[in-house]
Design an enzyme around this catalytic site. Sequence first.
Site, PDB file in Angstrom:
ATOM      1  N   GLU A 172      -6.032   2.330  14.387  1.00  0.00           N
ATOM      2  CA  GLU A 172      -6.803   1.579  13.384  1.00  0.00           C
ATOM      3  C   GLU A 172      -7.938   0.799  14.039  1.00  0.00           C
ATOM      4  O   GLU A 172      -9.077   0.784  13.552  1.00  0.00           O
ATOM      5  CB  GLU A 172      -5.891   0.628  12.613  1.00  0.00           C
ATOM      6  CG  GLU A 172      -4.954   1.307  11.628  1.00  0.00           C
ATOM      7  CD  GLU A 172      -4.104   0.313  10.863  1.00  0.00           C
ATOM      8  OE1 GLU A 172      -4.360  -0.912  10.981  1.00  0.00           O
ATOM      9  OE2 GLU A 172      -3.184   0.745  10.147  1.00  0.00           O
TER      10      GLU A 172
ATOM     11  N   HIS B  66       0.846  -1.194   0.000  1.00  0.00           N
ATOM     12  CA  HIS B  66       0.000   0.000   0.000  1.00  0.00           C
ATOM     13  C   HIS B  66       0.880   1.242   0.000  1.00  0.00           C
ATOM     14  O   HIS B  66       2.049   1.199   0.377  1.00  0.00           O
ATOM     15  CB  HIS B  66      -0.930   0.022   1.224  1.00  0.00           C
ATOM     16  CG  HIS B  66      -0.199   0.027   2.536  1.00  0.00           C
ATOM     17  ND1 HIS B  66       0.273   1.177   3.128  1.00  0.00           N
ATOM     18  CD2 HIS B  66       0.163  -0.983   3.365  1.00  0.00           C
ATOM     19  CE1 HIS B  66       0.874   0.883   4.257  1.00  0.00           C
ATOM     20  NE2 HIS B  66       0.831  -0.427   4.438  1.00  0.00           N
TER      21      HIS B  66
END
Length: 555
Positions: free
Chosen positions: A178, A16
Amino acid sequence: MSSASRWVVGLNHGAHDSSCALLRDGELVVTVEQERLSRRKRAVDQSPADALKFCLDHAGIRLSDVDVVALGSDHDRLAEWLHLEGAERLRVLPFDTPEWLFPDRLFDGERPREVRPVAHHLAHAASAFWPSGYEDCAVLVVDAMGEDTATSIALGEGRDLRIVEDFGVETSLGFFYEAASEFAGLGRNDGGKLMGLASYGRAAHDAALAFEDGTIVWRGVPDATTVGRDLINERSAALQEHFARASFPYAPRREESIMAYADFAASAQRALETTLLALAARARELTGRERLAIAGGVGLNCTANGKLADSGIFDQVYVQPMAHDAGVALGAALVVANETTDLTGRSRMEHAYWGPDLADEDVAKAFANAGIRAEELPYESLLPEVVRLIESGAVVAWGQGRAEVGPRALGARSFLGDPRDRQSLTRLNNAKNREMWRPLAPSVQAEHFHEFFDGSPNPFMIVAAKVRPEVRTRIPAVVHVDGSARPQAVTAEANPVYHALLGEFHRRAGVPVLVNTSLNVAEEPMASSAADILGTFVKSGADAVVIGRHLAVRS
């Protein structure tokens, strides 16, 4: 082009946020995130190859001219932490293979002279230290993980940069945030939304994260019993179970109103800020330095950065605009370049305009291909017309010059609106298909910053400040519920056209401030090319679009 030039490429090459940065003799030439070219947000499961090809073409060189390609993490070390070997290592982590990095479709078998990995946290630290312009400073790197590390403290002194203390993945601040985002019913990568939501709530709950007895802890969360990827999953699940026990509404969000989780978000944000302040104090203690540079994905938390800047722990705080993983491309390249070129005291990175440019011929072609009729005006006529549109309530898509790098729009690829009208918040959020409760940020002429904001001027919209109480009614569209904003201080040197637009708005509307948000719609990366800008304009329903000196108004 001198044959003596030393070219170093840096790549973030994982699953990513892939990116490329190109240095010539230690000086940044160009950097670009793969997502801006491929149009896949965060470039998930994409090689940085297109970004690499773009950078090489920009400089007019070939891959074989590159002396070293520096990779922004060491996947052999990561494989060791994940307990991967042999074929399994190659299957799970194919990201450092020539086929991934230099595919034949772009490079036809060509290779650089050398490929070298750089430890992830060292690359992050380098991306902040040398661009800070400081001759020496402490560096705090905070992200989800890199190899076997989630948080580190480094010391930069001239050409020497070294990690002096680090903390493991099992108490990662990135994974903590997260998990908190996921508990609130947001995506794991929606930390920016959780940060915005926190201002609506009260920090009333135990969010587990703390810094105690010289280390990071997740209080009330059982120790891990597994290793590798299983450890991450186990710890995140255990943390969410703790949230469900300790925080209203005592269950992960599914269909309930997001505002039911405002107190939880505030509690998670407070825990993050308190821990970061303790880590900063630890960095000051370990290094004895008076200045701090920040990197890592958690370094994008504007509210926490504002608290750090105002805390007095350090005299000065610097955060570079690509603090997230895309920035390790720059950092890895700097680590390698520093071996042969003294980077000590290089000029501070004061702007973020290092991406693709908007050539006049490409702009004209993009308008023609889109079937959009545009008028080409000199800037002395264009800027007053854009201000007139904004004053009338229009949402303007704005593209100028080289694109900014990093996740914040900084007046190169932006949607603009009138800060004096609170309805601008609604219009811009509608245009972008964003949640209505999310705040928008201001751009302000740097010389007027302190008339409107209490805090540290920042060119990257990455450090929160308080809006001065006496001006809040003048710019209500950029005032968040807690009286804060994340302002961008714009100088004429860094962005002369955008600075002039702010000046024209000041002359006509009375404030040198505009609402500025990224030029994209939901689930798409920020626009880069002229064609991207026009595509976003059409999708968004914005009222007008400006690219260079070309203006089109929606009929």
